[in-house]
Design an enzyme around this catalytic site. Structure first.
Site, PDB file in Angstrom:
ATOM      1  N   ASP A  29      12.701  53.124  21.004  1.00 13.67           N
ATOM      2  CA  ASP A  29      13.024  52.579  22.328  1.00 13.67           C
ATOM      3  C   ASP A  29      12.173  53.229  23.418  1.00 13.67           C
ATOM      4  O   ASP A  29      11.806  54.394  23.319  1.00 13.67           O
ATOM      5  CB  ASP A  29      14.514  52.795  22.612  1.00 13.67           C
ATOM      6  CG  ASP A  29      15.013  51.885  23.720  1.00 13.67           C
ATOM      7  OD1 ASP A  29      14.311  50.911  24.064  1.00 13.67           O
ATOM      8  OD2 ASP A  29      16.109  52.152  24.248  1.00 13.67           O
ATOM      9  N   GLY A  30      11.899  52.451  24.453  1.00 17.49           N
ATOM     10  CA  GLY A  30      11.214  52.997  25.630  1.00 17.49           C
ATOM     11  C   GLY A  30       9.786  52.510  25.814  1.00 17.49           C
ATOM     12  O   GLY A  30       9.082  53.019  26.694  1.00 17.49           O
ATOM     13  N   GLY A  32       8.720  49.684  27.052  1.00 21.15           N
ATOM     14  CA  GLY A  32       8.576  49.027  28.348  1.00 21.15           C
ATOM     15  C   GLY A  32       8.471  50.044  29.476  1.00 21.15           C
ATOM     16  O   GLY A  32       7.604  49.952  30.350  1.00 21.15           O
ATOM     17  N   ARG A  33       9.336  51.067  29.432  1.00 19.61           N
ATOM     18  CA  ARG A  33       9.321  52.096  30.480  1.00 19.61           C
ATOM     19  C   ARG A  33       8.033  52.911  30.425  1.00 19.61           C
ATOM     20  O   ARG A  33       7.468  53.293  31.442  1.00 19.61           O
ATOM     21  CB  ARG A  33      10.543  53.021  30.323  1.00 19.61           C
ATOM     22  CG  ARG A  33      11.787  52.448  30.967  1.00 19.61           C
ATOM     23  CD  ARG A  33      13.027  53.135  30.473  1.00 19.61           C
ATOM     24  NE  ARG A  33      13.416  52.631  29.171  1.00 19.61           N
ATOM     25  CZ  ARG A  33      14.407  53.137  28.444  1.00 19.61           C
ATOM     26  NH1 ARG A  33      15.073  54.175  28.880  1.00 19.61           N
ATOM     27  NH2 ARG A  33      14.718  52.588  27.284  1.00 19.61           N
ATOM     28  N   TRP A  34       7.563  53.136  29.219  1.00 14.50           N
ATOM     29  CA  TRP A  34       6.300  53.878  29.059  1.00 14.50           C
ATOM     30  C   TRP A  34       5.161  53.133  29.762  1.00 14.50           C
ATOM     31  O   TRP A  34       4.381  53.726  30.499  1.00 14.50           O
ATOM     32  CB  TRP A  34       5.992  54.047  27.570  1.00 14.50           C
ATOM     33  CG  TRP A  34       4.780  54.856  27.265  1.00 14.50           C
ATOM     34  CD1 TRP A  34       4.710  56.215  27.094  1.00 14.50           C
ATOM     35  CD2 TRP A  34       3.434  54.368  27.108  1.00 14.50           C
ATOM     36  NE1 TRP A  34       3.420  56.597  26.836  1.00 14.50           N
ATOM     37  CE2 TRP A  34       2.603  55.489  26.838  1.00 14.50           C
ATOM     38  CE3 TRP A  34       2.848  53.105  27.161  1.00 14.50           C
ATOM     39  CZ2 TRP A  34       1.237  55.382  26.619  1.00 14.50           C
ATOM     40  CZ3 TRP A  34       1.480  52.994  26.950  1.00 14.50           C
ATOM     41  CH2 TRP A  34       0.690  54.125  26.680  1.00 14.50           C
ATOM     42  N   ASN A  77      17.330  40.887  20.928  1.00 15.44           N
ATOM     43  CA  ASN A  77      16.040  40.898  21.630  1.00 15.44           C
ATOM     44  C   ASN A  77      15.477  39.501  21.901  1.00 15.44           C
ATOM     45  O   ASN A  77      14.550  39.334  22.696  1.00 15.44           O
ATOM     46  CB  ASN A  77      14.998  41.744  20.874  1.00 15.44           C
ATOM     47  CG  ASN A  77      15.244  43.240  20.953  1.00 15.44           C
ATOM     48  OD1 ASN A  77      14.904  43.988  20.047  1.00 15.44           O
ATOM     49  ND2 ASN A  77      15.843  43.713  22.051  1.00 15.44           N
ATOM     50  N   TRP A  78      16.053  38.463  21.253  1.00 12.38           N
ATOM     51  CA  TRP A  78      15.637  37.084  21.565  1.00 12.38           C
ATOM     52  C   TRP A  78      15.928  36.754  23.024  1.00 12.38           C
ATOM     53  O   TRP A  78      15.350  35.833  23.595  1.00 12.38           O
ATOM     54  CB  TRP A  78      16.375  36.060  20.689  1.00 12.38           C
ATOM     55  CG  TRP A  78      16.035  36.149  19.232  1.00 12.38           C
ATOM     56  CD1 TRP A  78      16.851  36.609  18.232  1.00 12.38           C
ATOM     57  CD2 TRP A  78      14.804  35.748  18.587  1.00 12.38           C
ATOM     58  NE1 TRP A  78      16.202  36.538  17.013  1.00 12.38           N
ATOM     59  CE2 TRP A  78      14.949  36.008  17.205  1.00 12.38           C
ATOM     60  CE3 TRP A  78      13.593  35.210  19.048  1.00 12.38           C
ATOM     61  CZ2 TRP A  78      13.941  35.745  16.281  1.00 12.38           C
ATOM     62  CZ3 TRP A  78      12.591  34.948  18.117  1.00 12.38           C
ATOM     63  CH2 TRP A  78      12.769  35.221  16.762  1.00 12.38           C
ATOM     64  N   ARG A 197      16.861  58.279  18.075  1.00 18.19           N
ATOM     65  CA  ARG A 197      16.653  57.283  19.126  1.00 18.19           C
ATOM     66  C   ARG A 197      15.841  57.924  20.244  1.00 18.19           C
ATOM     67  O   ARG A 197      16.201  58.983  20.756  1.00 18.19           O
ATOM     68  CB  ARG A 197      17.959  56.730  19.690  1.00 18.19           C
ATOM     69  CG  ARG A 197      17.665  55.664  20.757  1.00 18.19           C
ATOM     70  CD  ARG A 197      18.818  54.747  21.040  1.00 18.19           C
ATOM     71  NE  ARG A 197      18.375  53.665  21.916  1.00 18.19           N
ATOM     72  CZ  ARG A 197      18.943  52.495  22.015  1.00 18.19           C
ATOM     73  NH1 ARG A 197      19.999  52.219  21.294  1.00 18.19           N
ATOM     74  NH2 ARG A 197      18.479  51.573  22.827  1.00 18.19           N
ATOM     75  N   SER A 205      23.037  50.248  19.552  1.00 21.04           N
ATOM     76  CA  SER A 205      22.442  48.925  19.791  1.00 21.04           C
ATOM     77  C   SER A 205      22.394  48.062  18.522  1.00 21.04           C
ATOM     78  O   SER A 205      21.366  47.458  18.199  1.00 21.04           O
ATOM     79  CB  SER A 205      21.038  49.070  20.402  1.00 21.04           C
ATOM     80  OG  SER A 205      21.114  49.732  21.646  1.00 21.04           O
TER      81      SER A 205
HETATM   82  C1  IPE Z   1      17.052  48.516  20.459  1.00 17.18           C
HETATM   83  O1  IPE Z   1      16.439  48.672  21.694  1.00 17.18           O
HETATM   84  C2  IPE Z   1      16.292  47.544  19.612  1.00 17.18           C
HETATM   85  C3  IPE Z   1      15.008  48.005  19.121  1.00 17.18           C
HETATM   86  C4  IPE Z   1      14.493  49.190  19.295  1.00 17.18           C
HETATM   87  C5  IPE Z   1      14.262  47.040  18.359  1.00 17.18           C
HETATM   88  P1  IPE Z   1      16.882  47.801  22.953  1.00 17.18           P
HETATM   89  O2  IPE Z   1      16.016  48.226  24.080  1.00 17.18           O
HETATM   90  O3  IPE Z   1      16.875  46.369  22.613  1.00 17.18           O
HETATM   91  O4  IPE Z   1      18.391  48.252  23.147  1.00 17.18           O
HETATM   92  P2  IPE Z   1      19.316  48.276  24.445  1.00 17.18           P
HETATM   93  O5  IPE Z   1      19.179  46.941  25.111  1.00 17.18           O
HETATM   94  O6  IPE Z   1      18.805  49.369  25.317  1.00 17.18           O
HETATM   95  O7  IPE Z   1      20.684  48.571  23.945  1.00 17.18           O
HETATM   96  C1  IPE Z   2      11.639  49.095  22.297  1.00 15.17           C
HETATM   97  O1  IPE Z   2      11.170  49.302  23.599  1.00 15.17           O
HETATM   98  C2  IPE Z   2      10.908  47.974  21.599  1.00 15.17           C
HETATM   99  C3  IPE Z   2      11.728  46.785  21.313  1.00 15.17           C
HETATM  100  C4  IPE Z   2      12.979  46.650  21.576  1.00 15.17           C
HETATM  101  C5  IPE Z   2      11.035  45.682  20.692  1.00 15.17           C
HETATM  102  P1  IPE Z   2      11.735  48.458  24.800  1.00 15.17           P
HETATM  103  O2  IPE Z   2      10.936  47.203  24.937  1.00 15.17           O
HETATM  104  O3  IPE Z   2      13.192  48.247  24.645  1.00 15.17           O
HETATM  105  O4  IPE Z   2      11.434  49.406  26.018  1.00 15.17           O
HETATM  106  P2  IPE Z   2      12.394  49.711  27.249  1.00 15.17           P
HETATM  107  O5  IPE Z   2      13.695  50.155  26.690  1.00 15.17           O
HETATM  108  O6  IPE Z   2      12.509  48.450  28.030  1.00 15.17           O
HETATM  109  O7  IPE Z   2      11.688  50.796  27.998  1.00 15.17           O
HETATM  110 MG    MG Z   3      14.816  49.305  25.224  1.00 13.69          MG
END
Ligand code: IPE
Ligand code: IPE
Ligand code: MG
Length: 251
Positions: A29-30, A32-34, A77-78, A197, A205
């Site tokens: 996870d992270g 997007g924030r990165w 995630n969809w 995580r 999640s």
């Molecule tokens: C969990 O991350 C799913 C994956 C890493 C593939 P999310 O970013 O989707 O989870 P939430 O929304 O923070 O719970």
């Molecule tokens: C995890 O990173 C990758 C997937 C869920 C596919 P995120 O895309 O959830 O990144 P954040 O949580 O928005 O930073």
């Molecule tokens: Mg995330």
């Protein structure tokens, strides 16, 4: 990908080989924030995240950890913007095509878990090919959870079992934990010992709900693209200090 310091190519000396987790699961996870922190679009984080995963897989081999499971895409995630979902599907396909040969050479056995039927056809073809081509490999068991949801997995297991009961192949009192496990996507894969995580979120999640019953949980605020061998080392060192009691008391 950046070159790792030589020292971390082998198991760090403070870690005890016999006490390593046999199966590590990661909620990556992270991304997007990165990317946001760098003033870049989210997809750049996903791209960088692939490099991180690739090195973690190799690190498991280097350090003697036999199984790694990574959460790549959840059933929830969809609900992300269409462009991001499409990018991810294309990324998975491209990475799989690009990395398959190397995984074969490194003896990795890859397996995908999740509701694979709903994935784009071209991605499914790559998935099928990669699983078929590596099914006899004896090296790292690498599981990728794609379109995976723990609740969905449990429901589909219930449905499969209910059908067998309905058709008279099974009696209700034959349904036990072992039988239930045989109907999960992860059938044949040992439960994770360590669940990592990244990005500081303290939640599951919908990942491996059944399988993490007794996993040790390690949360780090490090964002997934920055989760390197030094970070993995920290996670393993913490794991080795845990007292896994499994509900019992120390003798
Ligand atoms: C969990 O991350 C799913 C994956 C890493 C593939 P999310 O970013 O989707 O989870 P939430 O929304 O923070 O719970
Ligand atoms: C995890 O990173 C990758 C997937 C869920 C596919 P995120 O895309 O959830 O990144 P954040 O949580 O928005 O930073
Ligand atoms: Mg995330």
């Amino acid at each position: 990908m950046s070159l790792e310091p030589v020292t971390l190519q082998q198991l760090p000396t403070d870690l005890i080989s016999d006490l390593l987790p046999q199966h590590v699961a990661v909620i990556m996870d992270g991304n997007g924030r990165w990317a946001k922190n760098q003033g870049k679009p989210r997809i750049v984080g996903h791209q960088k995240g692939v490099d991180t995963l690739k090195d973690l897989l190799r690190c498991c081999k280097d350090w003697g950890i036999p199984a790694l499971t990574a959460y790549a895409f959840s059933t929830e995630n969809w609900g992300r913007p269409r462009g991001e979902v499409q990018f991810l599907m294309t990324l998975f396909e491209r990475v799989l095509r690009r990395e398959l040969q190397e995984m074969k050479e490194e003896n990795v056995k890859i397996r995908f878990v999740g509701n694979l039927e709903d994935l784009p056809t071209s991605l499914r073809q790559e998935i099928d090919r990669s699983m078929e081509d590596t099914k006899n490999n004896q090296g790292t068991q690498f599981t990728v959870a794609t379109n995976y949801g723990g609740r969905h997995e449990i429901i589909q297991a219930c449905q499969a079992i209910a059908k067998k009961v309905e058709q008279g192949y099974l009696k209700a009192n034959q349904v036990n934990e072992d039988l239930f496990e045989q109907h999960l996507y992860t059938q044949g894969i040992p439960h994770p010992d360590l669940l990592i995580r990244t990005s500081g979120e303290m939640r599951i999640s919908n990942f491996l709900l059944w399988q993490v019953a007794y996993a040790e949980i390690y949360v780090t605020s490090t964002l997934w693209p920055d989760f390197d061998r030094t970070e993995f080392h920290k996670a393993l060192a913490t794991y080795q200090q845990r007292d896994r009691r499994f509900g019992k008391v120390k003798s």
